[in-house]
Design a protein around this motif. Structure first.
Motif, PDB file in Angstrom:
ATOM      1  N   LYS A  44      -0.303   7.111  -7.413  1.00 34.17           N
ATOM      2  CA  LYS A  44      -0.350   5.943  -8.310  1.00 34.17           C
ATOM      3  C   LYS A  44      -1.083   4.783  -7.637  1.00 34.17           C
ATOM      4  O   LYS A  44      -1.866   4.076  -8.279  1.00 34.17           O
ATOM      5  N   VAL A  45      -0.834   4.590  -6.357  1.00 32.36           N
ATOM      6  CA  VAL A  45      -1.522   3.521  -5.631  1.00 32.36           C
ATOM      7  C   VAL A  45      -3.019   3.795  -5.596  1.00 32.36           C
ATOM      8  O   VAL A  45      -3.830   2.885  -5.792  1.00 32.36           O
ATOM      9  N   TRP A  46      -3.400   5.050  -5.365  1.00 33.71           N
ATOM     10  CA  TRP A  46      -4.828   5.384  -5.356  1.00 33.71           C
ATOM     11  C   TRP A  46      -5.457   5.141  -6.725  1.00 33.71           C
ATOM     12  O   TRP A  46      -6.603   4.699  -6.825  1.00 33.71           O
ATOM     13  N   GLU A  47      -4.731   5.416  -7.789  1.00 36.13           N
ATOM     14  CA  GLU A  47      -5.255   5.141  -9.127  1.00 36.13           C
ATOM     15  C   GLU A  47      -5.441   3.637  -9.339  1.00 36.13           C
ATOM     16  O   GLU A  47      -6.438   3.194  -9.919  1.00 36.13           O
ATOM     17  N   THR A  48      -4.489   2.847  -8.845  1.00 32.88           N
ATOM     18  CA  THR A  48      -4.599   1.388  -8.938  1.00 32.88           C
ATOM     19  C   THR A  48      -5.802   0.898  -8.128  1.00 32.88           C
ATOM     20  O   THR A  48      -6.553   0.029  -8.583  1.00 32.88           O
ATOM     21  N   ILE A  49      -5.980   1.465  -6.946  1.00 37.97           N
ATOM     22  CA  ILE A  49      -7.128   1.099  -6.103  1.00 37.97           C
ATOM     23  C   ILE A  49      -8.428   1.435  -6.832  1.00 37.97           C
ATOM     24  O   ILE A  49      -9.379   0.652  -6.815  1.00 37.97           O
ATOM     25  N   THR A  50      -8.461   2.593  -7.477  1.00 35.71           N
ATOM     26  CA  THR A  50      -9.666   3.008  -8.198  1.00 35.71           C
ATOM     27  C   THR A  50      -9.992   2.014  -9.314  1.00 35.71           C
ATOM     28  O   THR A  50     -11.149   1.613  -9.476  1.00 35.71           O
ATOM     29  N   GLU A  51      -8.980   1.610 -10.073  1.00 39.20           N
ATOM     30  CA  GLU A  51      -9.207   0.637 -11.148  1.00 39.20           C
ATOM     31  C   GLU A  51      -9.731  -0.677 -10.580  1.00 39.20           C
ATOM     32  O   GLU A  51     -10.696  -1.252 -11.100  1.00 39.20           O
ATOM     33  N   SER A  52      -9.105  -1.160  -9.519  1.00 34.82           N
ATOM     34  CA  SER A  52      -9.538  -2.419  -8.902  1.00 34.82           C
ATOM     35  C   SER A  52     -10.950  -2.294  -8.350  1.00 34.82           C
ATOM     36  O   SER A  52     -11.783  -3.189  -8.520  1.00 34.82           O
ATOM     37  N   PHE A  53     -11.209  -1.190  -7.686  1.00 32.38           N
ATOM     38  CA  PHE A  53     -12.523  -0.966  -7.075  1.00 32.38           C
ATOM     39  C   PHE A  53     -13.610  -0.964  -8.144  1.00 32.38           C
ATOM     40  O   PHE A  53     -14.634  -1.628  -7.998  1.00 32.38           O
ATOM     41  N   ASN A  54     -13.392  -0.224  -9.212  1.00 32.56           N
ATOM     42  CA  ASN A  54     -14.401  -0.122 -10.266  1.00 32.56           C
ATOM     43  C   ASN A  54     -14.591  -1.443 -11.011  1.00 32.56           C
ATOM     44  O   ASN A  54     -15.670  -1.704 -11.532  1.00 32.56           O
ATOM     45  N   SER A  55     -13.556  -2.292 -11.050  1.00 31.08           N
ATOM     46  CA  SER A  55     -13.717  -3.590 -11.704  1.00 31.08           C
ATOM     47  C   SER A  55     -14.470  -4.569 -10.803  1.00 31.08           C
ATOM     48  O   SER A  55     -15.149  -5.459 -11.285  1.00 31.08           O
ATOM     49  N   VAL A  56     -14.352  -4.390  -9.495  1.00 28.43           N
ATOM     50  CA  VAL A  56     -15.019  -5.296  -8.547  1.00 28.43           C
ATOM     51  C   VAL A  56     -16.466  -4.886  -8.308  1.00 28.43           C
ATOM     52  O   VAL A  56     -17.363  -5.727  -8.307  1.00 28.43           O
ATOM     53  N   CYS A  57     -16.718  -3.624  -8.101  1.00 24.96           N
ATOM     54  CA  CYS A  57     -18.049  -3.147  -7.726  1.00 24.96           C
ATOM     55  C   CYS A  57     -18.871  -2.789  -8.953  1.00 24.96           C
ATOM     56  O   CYS A  57     -18.389  -2.135  -9.875  1.00 24.96           O
ATOM     57  N   SER A  58     -20.118  -3.243  -8.917  1.00 23.53           N
ATOM     58  CA  SER A  58     -21.020  -2.868 -10.001  1.00 23.53           C
ATOM     59  C   SER A  58     -21.605  -1.496  -9.703  1.00 23.53           C
ATOM     60  O   SER A  58     -21.511  -0.996  -8.592  1.00 23.53           O
ATOM     61  N   GLY A  59     -22.231  -0.919 -10.675  1.00 20.82           N
ATOM     62  CA  GLY A  59     -22.812   0.413 -10.472  1.00 20.82           C
ATOM     63  C   GLY A  59     -21.934   1.480 -11.104  1.00 20.82           C
ATOM     64  O   GLY A  59     -21.018   1.205 -11.872  1.00 20.82           O
ATOM     65  N   ALA A  60     -22.241   2.707 -10.765  1.00 19.97           N
ATOM     66  CA  ALA A  60     -21.511   3.839 -11.337  1.00 19.97           C
ATOM     67  C   ALA A  60     -20.050   3.792 -10.886  1.00 19.97           C
ATOM     68  O   ALA A  60     -19.765   3.547  -9.720  1.00 19.97           O
ATOM     69  N   PRO A  61     -19.126   4.012 -11.795  1.00 16.48           N
ATOM     70  CA  PRO A  61     -17.709   4.008 -11.402  1.00 16.48           C
ATOM     71  C   PRO A  61     -17.396   5.194 -10.487  1.00 16.48           C
ATOM     72  O   PRO A  61     -17.988   6.263 -10.608  1.00 16.48           O
ATOM     73  N   ARG A  62     -16.481   4.974  -9.578  1.00 17.43           N
ATOM     74  CA  ARG A  62     -16.068   6.011  -8.633  1.00 17.43           C
ATOM     75  C   ARG A  62     -14.734   6.591  -9.078  1.00 17.43           C
ATOM     76  O   ARG A  62     -13.878   5.885  -9.595  1.00 17.43           O
ATOM     77  N   SER A  63     -14.551   7.872  -8.812  1.00 19.30           N
ATOM     78  CA  SER A  63     -13.278   8.512  -9.147  1.00 19.30           C
ATOM     79  C   SER A  63     -12.280   8.297  -8.014  1.00 19.30           C
ATOM     80  O   SER A  63     -12.647   7.948  -6.890  1.00 19.30           O
ATOM     81  N   THR A  64     -11.016   8.528  -8.332  1.00 20.04           N
ATOM     82  CA  THR A  64      -9.969   8.406  -7.319  1.00 20.04           C
ATOM     83  C   THR A  64     -10.239   9.372  -6.170  1.00 20.04           C
ATOM     84  O   THR A  64     -10.085   9.024  -4.999  1.00 20.04           O
ATOM     85  N   LYS A  65     -10.667  10.575  -6.520  1.00 28.29           N
ATOM     86  CA  LYS A  65     -10.957  11.582  -5.504  1.00 28.29           C
ATOM     87  C   LYS A  65     -12.084  11.123  -4.580  1.00 28.29           C
ATOM     88  O   LYS A  65     -11.999  11.286  -3.361  1.00 28.29           O
ATOM     89  N   LEU A  67     -13.006   8.008  -3.848  1.00 27.65           N
ATOM     90  CA  LEU A  67     -12.561   6.910  -2.989  1.00 27.65           C
ATOM     91  C   LEU A  67     -11.636   7.423  -1.887  1.00 27.65           C
ATOM     92  O   LEU A  67     -11.758   7.021  -0.728  1.00 27.65           O
ATOM     93  N   ARG A  68     -10.737   8.304  -2.255  1.00 31.06           N
ATOM     94  CA  ARG A  68      -9.789   8.843  -1.277  1.00 31.06           C
ATOM     95  C   ARG A  68     -10.539   9.628  -0.190  1.00 31.06           C
ATOM     96  O   ARG A  68     -10.277   9.485   1.000  1.00 31.06           O
ATOM     97  N   THR A  69     -11.471  10.452  -0.625  1.00 30.03           N
ATOM     98  CA  THR A  69     -12.259  11.252   0.313  1.00 30.03           C
ATOM     99  C   THR A  69     -13.088  10.358   1.228  1.00 30.03           C
ATOM    100  O   THR A  69     -13.152  10.595   2.433  1.00 30.03           O
ATOM    101  N   LYS A  70     -13.710   9.321   0.660  1.00 29.08           N
ATOM    102  CA  LYS A  70     -14.517   8.406   1.466  1.00 29.08           C
ATOM    103  C   LYS A  70     -13.650   7.727   2.521  1.00 29.08           C
ATOM    104  O   LYS A  70     -14.042   7.634   3.693  1.00 29.08           O
ATOM    105  N   TYR A  71     -12.467   7.259   2.129  1.00 29.75           N
ATOM    106  CA  TYR A  71     -11.583   6.585   3.077  1.00 29.75           C
ATOM    107  C   TYR A  71     -11.144   7.550   4.186  1.00 29.75           C
ATOM    108  O   TYR A  71     -11.178   7.203   5.364  1.00 29.75           O
ATOM    109  N   LEU A  72     -10.762   8.749   3.806  1.00 29.65           N
ATOM    110  CA  LEU A  72     -10.327   9.732   4.815  1.00 29.65           C
ATOM    111  C   LEU A  72     -11.480  10.107   5.753  1.00 29.65           C
ATOM    112  O   LEU A  72     -11.275  10.280   6.958  1.00 29.65           O
ATOM    113  N   ASN A  73     -12.697  10.202   5.212  1.00 27.01           N
ATOM    114  CA  ASN A  73     -13.862  10.503   6.049  1.00 27.01           C
ATOM    115  C   ASN A  73     -14.160   9.360   7.024  1.00 27.01           C
ATOM    116  O   ASN A  73     -14.470   9.601   8.193  1.00 27.01           O
ATOM    117  N   LEU A  74     -14.067   8.119   6.537  1.00 26.23           N
ATOM    118  CA  LEU A  74     -14.283   6.965   7.418  1.00 26.23           C
ATOM    119  C   LEU A  74     -13.257   6.958   8.547  1.00 26.23           C
ATOM    120  O   LEU A  74     -13.585   6.730   9.709  1.00 26.23           O
TER     121      LEU A  74
END
Length: 196
Positions: A44-65, A67-74
């Motif tokens: 649920k937190v990741w879904e909330t992060i996805t909504e916030s992220f997509n509202s803040v960042c312009s461009g193509a929307p990112r999926s929860t998967k 964002l989660r994968t990018k964070y884990l890779n970083l």
């Protein structure tokens, strides 16, 4: 069989925004205690992060998967680089200093910058000028860090050269001492062996 289209690479703004959102929710996402946070709470937190992220960042929307994968890779990249650095620092042997990979230092600088400043200055209504200013500031910090690393490497090389020179001098003195000692011992033996 169709394959999914590859999404665009994350920009430094997107990475910083993602890290900021994750940091705001780190008490849940990074909780390692058994039974304290359920997996569905993290989802649920990741879904909330996805909504916030997509509202803040312009461009193509990112999926929860994504964002989660990018964070884990970083996170994995940071841990790997940290482990490699520790391994190199504690390793033995001579040779030249290990030059840092510029790509690694750039990502490290960005992540440290985001952790230090918590990227709280970003709002959903940022203008492109503010985005450019933020990117310029990150670029300046990355260049400064790269310059600092190069200076530290040069200092370490000079220090290494001086240590090698001191070791050579000490070795030469030790050899000279051993030779003189040997000569004296031979004279003593000759004197002892002479008939009286």
């Amino acid at each position: 069989m169709e394959t999914a289209a590859r999404s665009k690479n994350f920009s430094s703004n997107e990475i910083c925004t993602l890290l900021s959102l994750v940091q705001q929710n780190s008490s849940i996402l990074e909780c390692k205690a058994t039974g304290k946070v359920r997996p569905d709470q993290k989802d649920k937190v990741w879904e909330t992060i996805t909504e916030s992220f997509n509202s803040v960042c312009s461009g193509a929307p990112r999926s929860t998967k994504n964002l989660r994968t990018k964070y884990l890779n970083l996170k994995a990249d940071m841990k790997k680089r940290s482990a490699d650095h520790k391994k190199y620092v504690y390793g033995t042997g001579g040779g030249p200093c290990k030059e840092p990979d510029p790509a690694d230092t750039e990502v490290d600088t960005l992540m440290k910058y985001c952790q230090k400043n918590k990227c709280m200055g970003w709002t959903p209504h940022m203008t492109t000028t503010e985005d450019q200013m933020m990117e310029e500031e990150i670029d300046i910090k990355a260049k400064w860090t790269e310059k600092k690393l190069k200076e530290e490497i040069e200092f370490t090389k000079i220090e290494h050269t001086l240590r090698v020179q001191q070791m050579k001098e000490a070795h030469e003195l030790q050899q000279k001492f051993i030779i003189e000692k040997h000569v004296l011992e031979m004279r003593i033996l000759e004197d002892q062996l002479k008939p009286k």
